[in-house]
Structures are given as structure tokens and as C-alpha cells.
Write an enzyme that holds these catalytic residues in place. Structure first.
Site, mmCIF file in Angstrom:
data_model
loop_
_atom_site.group_PDB
_atom_site.id
_atom_site.type_symbol
_atom_site.label_atom_id
_atom_site.label_comp_id
_atom_site.label_asym_id
_atom_site.label_seq_id
_atom_site.Cartn_x
_atom_site.Cartn_y
_atom_site.Cartn_z
ATOM 1 N N LYS A 12 17.695 -21.143 -54.842
ATOM 2 C CA LYS A 12 17.773 -21.400 -53.259
ATOM 3 C C LYS A 12 16.860 -20.620 -52.481
ATOM 4 O O LYS A 12 16.611 -19.468 -52.743
ATOM 5 C CB LYS A 12 19.438 -20.781 -52.932
ATOM 6 C CG LYS A 12 19.814 -21.099 -51.601
ATOM 7 C CD LYS A 12 21.279 -20.273 -51.403
ATOM 8 C CE LYS A 12 21.899 -20.479 -50.056
ATOM 9 N NZ LYS A 12 23.310 -19.907 -49.803
ATOM 10 N N SER A 47 26.477 -23.350 -48.428
ATOM 11 C CA SER A 47 25.185 -23.090 -48.046
ATOM 12 C C SER A 47 23.907 -23.652 -49.201
ATOM 13 O O SER A 47 22.783 -23.819 -49.047
ATOM 14 C CB SER A 47 24.703 -21.941 -47.465
ATOM 15 O OG SER A 47 24.841 -20.963 -48.313
ATOM 16 N N SER A 52 29.858 -21.153 -50.783
ATOM 17 C CA SER A 52 28.528 -21.668 -50.801
ATOM 18 C C SER A 52 27.739 -21.706 -52.337
ATOM 19 O O SER A 52 26.854 -22.536 -52.154
ATOM 20 C CB SER A 52 27.739 -20.784 -50.301
ATOM 21 O OG SER A 52 27.850 -20.704 -48.757
#
Length: 481
Positions: A84, A159, A183
């Protein structure tokens, strides 16, 4: 392996074994995933930066080590992984989903990335996220919107939505995300993969931004199989001497062999698992509720687990999402003010602006929220006196369209923030939780369930997940792209 698709559909554990034994070249593996990214990513926008040249050089070195008969190969030797874009990667852009940090290149790896590399894994690419990791839809003013591989009109969540979409679509076998309230587990549910949010501090947050509120942030592995998540967790867990929340060394194995519950959990008896849908998490879609119940029944049929429907009074008495938001505002606003100081509005996305404009929580209300968080911890502590794990929803509804503001659940209209209602209690309390697919909605979208354990009981969570995966009818599914 006969084709590149055989490589794409293999999990990281299998790839590591094939590479280690010389049955497949790590160069071929990396090339297969690079080709897959080139072909599929334009539909998804899950990958935002590809480090192809470095990945191929490292694959060549990995192959040379195998050919030389090296005996010190790491458990992920030659296996590609993705990260990420809020997690620092040395020499590779880490832009945090914001024009403010466009082109930012760290000089050092985050602890989690360094540990993956030390285990032999090869960094392949960075994945999309919302600005500052602060939204449940992975849409960024810098890198655009990520689509769900099961239905491009729908969100992969946030996220860590780019990471979830990439893994589900076969752009990566394994990855790293972060979890503040939902997330890794929520995106895993949107995409139908596996993700673990470990106990607070199990995996250091060093090199991850934002650092505040760090007491709610977690790094978590994401993959398509439970055994891959377990393998990555074993590599990642443990203090690094830099993150003050990470101070406990794992004392039990993260293996997931189901041959003996004693080997995994240290308990020579039936595991006790409670299952819960309502009350405690607010409205839950009937298909999601039915999937949780079916998962409980499936665990019971293994003969290894005693299952009971339960209630946790603290979840009914305290609104964990409200508690979280009251605490979050005061802790994240100073970080956002510093990051956005002097920046024009066109460089600050709507979520950050909304948090900056939200009224701060008054001190007395903040203290009451802290006390409510303590009551939630006490409530879970009481529950785990009688049960080894909890089975519950991840999302209250299966995949929904991008930019949704309201959701309709069983004739109830709820704000989209409600999607965090079953995940945020674990961030407020620091408990470990794993998200894994066990069903499919009437619209063809994945439905995941969540397995929750007591503090530092990741081995139990992984064991229960392994048992459930073993009887799942939906494992090994890929979206058609």
C-alpha cells in the site's frame, strides 16, 4: 507450471516452494505478474507504481541463489509482493494518495517492508489508497479511483482497496496494507480475499504514515489464502525497538496446519467459538447474516469446534464507531494541519477537509469516550473468559457502488460510515481479527466473515480460519477480467 495463469493462480506459499525446489524460476514468476499488471490494471487502477527493473534484477539474483544451492533461502524467497502506498519503500515513490506528497521517495523501508525483503520477497509495485488512508473508498486526487475486480462499477473499499483489488485480480499474490478502522478487513471483504489485522503492536508501524492515532493503526498482511496470511504474519510480527506499541514477541507459531489444535493453540480440547450478527453491530444485511450463520454451522461440523450463538453486552451498550470518531478527530487533526499547512484547496481532498472542519471533541466528552473504550475492552475480556474466538460480519452489506453516501440494509437507510461498525471495535480495543470469504451475494459479490480472537491470540484466529477455509465452497475463486 504450464502457463502464466498457473503462476497467477498459485498462492505465495506454493510459489515459494516451487521456487525453492527449482521447479519454477523467480524470473518467470515476476514476469508473469508484470504482464498481468500491464493487461489488467488499466481496468482496475489498483497499482499506482511498478518497480519492474528492480524486481527483475532481484528475481535474477534469487534464481542464482537457488542454482547455487544456497541453504539460507528465506521463506518467501523469490515471491513478489505489493505494498500500500502509505508504507515507505526505499527508492520507490510513497505518495500517500496526496498531491502534497507527489514524487516523494523514501530513503528507508518501513519495518514491515524490510522484513518481507529479508524473508526473500521481491517488491513488485505500490497500490492505491484514498488520501492519507482516511476513507472507505480508494479514490485519490493524485492517483484516481480503484475499481472492484468483481464489478468495476463498485468500490473495493478503503483504505487498502488497491491492495485488495490487486490481490483478488491476480496482480499480486501477497501484500501489505494498514488498518485504522476497517482498512485491511473491509477491502478484503469487498474483494473476497483474506486479511489479518493483528493485535495492536504485533507488527511495528515504523515507516507508515500517518503515525497518529497510532494506538488504532495496524499493519496487516493480505493474500488469497489463510496459509499465506499466516506465513506473512510469522515474518512480520515482533518488536523493532522503534515503535513503542510494538513490544511483545510472538510466543506461539503462526502455522495453520489443522492436524492438531494443540499445535496451533496450545489447547487440547474443542475450541469454543461464539457467533454474533445482531445486536451489537447495527443493521446487517440478511445475506451477510446468513453467511455468518452458515460459517458457524460449518465450523461445528468439523468436529473440532463447539459453536454457540452469543451476545456481548458491551457492544450493545457502547457505540464503538461513535467512540472511535470522538477520539479520532482530536488526534488526527494536528497531523492533518501540519501536512496541509500552506497548501491550496486543490491539493487537499474532501475527506481531509471534512476532518479538519469537524468540531474538536470537548475534553469532558473525550474523557467519556476514553472510558467507553475501556468498557469495550472489559466487555471483550469477559467474553474471552468463556470463548476462544468470535465469528461475526466484516461488512454489514456486500459490495456497493463507488461514492455511496447512504446504504440500504433490510429496509433501513444508514450512512456509509456504518460499514465500519463490525470492524472498528477491534481497533478501539486492539483485538486481532481476520477477514475471509465464505459466501457470495445474490448479485455475485463476495461475502466475508470475521474471526476475532483475544489479545495476542493470532494463532487461534489463524487456526479457526484454516478450519473454515478447509470446508469453504468459495475458496480459489477469481474474478473474470
Amino acid at each position: 507450471m504450464d502457463s502464466d495463469l498457473d503462476i497467477i493462480y498459485a498462492d505465495a506459499t506454493e510459489l515459494a516452494q516451487l521456487i525453492r525446489t527449482g521447479k519454477v524460476s523467480p524470473i518467470r514468476v515476476v514476469e508473469a505478474f508484470l504482464a498481468r499488471i500491464q493487461r489488467i490494471n488499466p481496468k482496475l487502477n489498483a497499482i499506482v507504481t511498478v518497480d519492474a527493473d528492480t524486481a527483475l534484477r532481484e528475481a535474477q539474483a534469487a534464481e542464482a541463489a537457488v542454482r547455487a544451492g544456497r541453504t539460507d533461502l528465506g521463506p518467501l524467497h523469490g515471491v513478489p509482493f505489493t505494498v500500500k502506498d502509505s508504507i515507505d519503500t526505499a527508492g520507490v515513490p510513497t505518495q500517500r494518495g496526496s498531491p502534497i506528497f507527489a514524487g516523494r521517495i523514501p530513503t528507508a523501508d518501513a519495518t514491515a517492508v524490510a522484513r518481507m525483503k529479508a524473508a526473500g520477497a521481491i517488491l513488485l509495485a505500490k497500490t492505491n489508497l484514498p488520501e492519507f488512508s482516511l476513507a472507505t473508498d480508494s479514490d485519490s486526487p493524485l492517483t484516481g479511483r480503484t475499481n472492484n475486480p468483481w464489478d468495476l462499477r463498485r468500490t473495493p473499499g478503503g483504505s487498502s482497496g488497491g491492495e485488495a483489488a490487486a490481490i483478488a485480480a491476480g496482480l499480486s499474490p501477497l501484500g501489505l496494507g494498514t488498518d485504522l478502522a476497517i482498512s485491511v478487513r473491509g477491502p478484503a471483504a469487498h474483494a473476497g480475499i483474506v486479511a489479518l489485522k493483528p493485535t495492536l503492536g504485533r507488527i511495528p508501524m515504523t515507516g507508515v504514515w500517518p503515525r497518529a492515532p497510532r494506538r488504532f493503526w495496524h499493519v496487516g498482511p493480505m493474500a488469497r489464502t489463510v496459509r499465506d496470511v499466516a506465513l506473512a504474519y510469522a515474518v512480520l510480527a515482533g518488536p523493532d525497538g522503534k515503535d513503542g506499541f510494538s513490544s511483545v514477541t510472538p510466543s506461539t507459531s503462526a502455522r495453520t496446519s489443522s492436524s492438531s489444535s494443540t499445535a496451533i493453540t496450545g489447547v487440547d480440547r474443542l475450541l469454543r467459538v461464539g457467533w454474533l450478527v445482531e445486536p451489537g453491530f447495527g443493521p446487517v444485511d440478511s445475506e451477510v447474516a446468513a453467511t455468518v450463520e452458515k460459517a458457524a454451522q460449518a465450523l461445528q461440523r468439523t468436529g473440532r469446534v463447539a459453536v454457540a450463538r452469543v451476545r456481548i453486552p458491551a457492544l450493545e451498550e457502547e457505540n464503538a464507531l461513535d467512540v472511535f470518531m470522538r477520539l479520532l478527530v482530536n488526534e488526527v487533526q494536528p497531523v492533518l494541519r501540519e501536512a496541509t499547512a500552506g497548501q491550496p484547496d486543490d491539493k487537499i481532498f474532501a475527506v481531509a477537509r471534512g476532518l479538519l472542519q469537524r468540531p474538536a471533541t470537548p475534553t469532558d466528552e473525550y474523557v467519556r469516550a476514553e472510558q467507553a473504550a475501556e468498557r469495550l475492552r472489559d466487555g471483550f475480556a469477559a467474553y474471552f473468559q468463556h470463548y476462544d474466538a468470535l465469528l461475526c460480519p466484516v461488512l454489514p452489506i456486500s459490495g456497493y457502488e463507488h461514492a455511496a453516501k447512504q446504504l440500504r440494509i433490510n429496509q433501513n437507510e444508514v450512512p456509509v460510515s456504518h460499514v465500519m461498525s463490525a470492524t472498528v471495535p477491534l481497533n478501539v480495543t486492539g483485538l486481532p481479527g481476520l477477514s475471509m470469504r465464505f459466501g457470495t451475494s445474490s448479485e455475485g459479490m463476495p461475502i466475508n466473515v470475521q474471526i476475532v480472537g483475544s489479545w495476542y491470540a493470532e494463532s487461534t484466529v489463524l487456526h479457526v480460519a484454516s478450519l473454515l477455509e478447509g470446508v469453504s465452497a468459495v475458496k480459489g475463486l477469481f474474478p473474470k477480467l
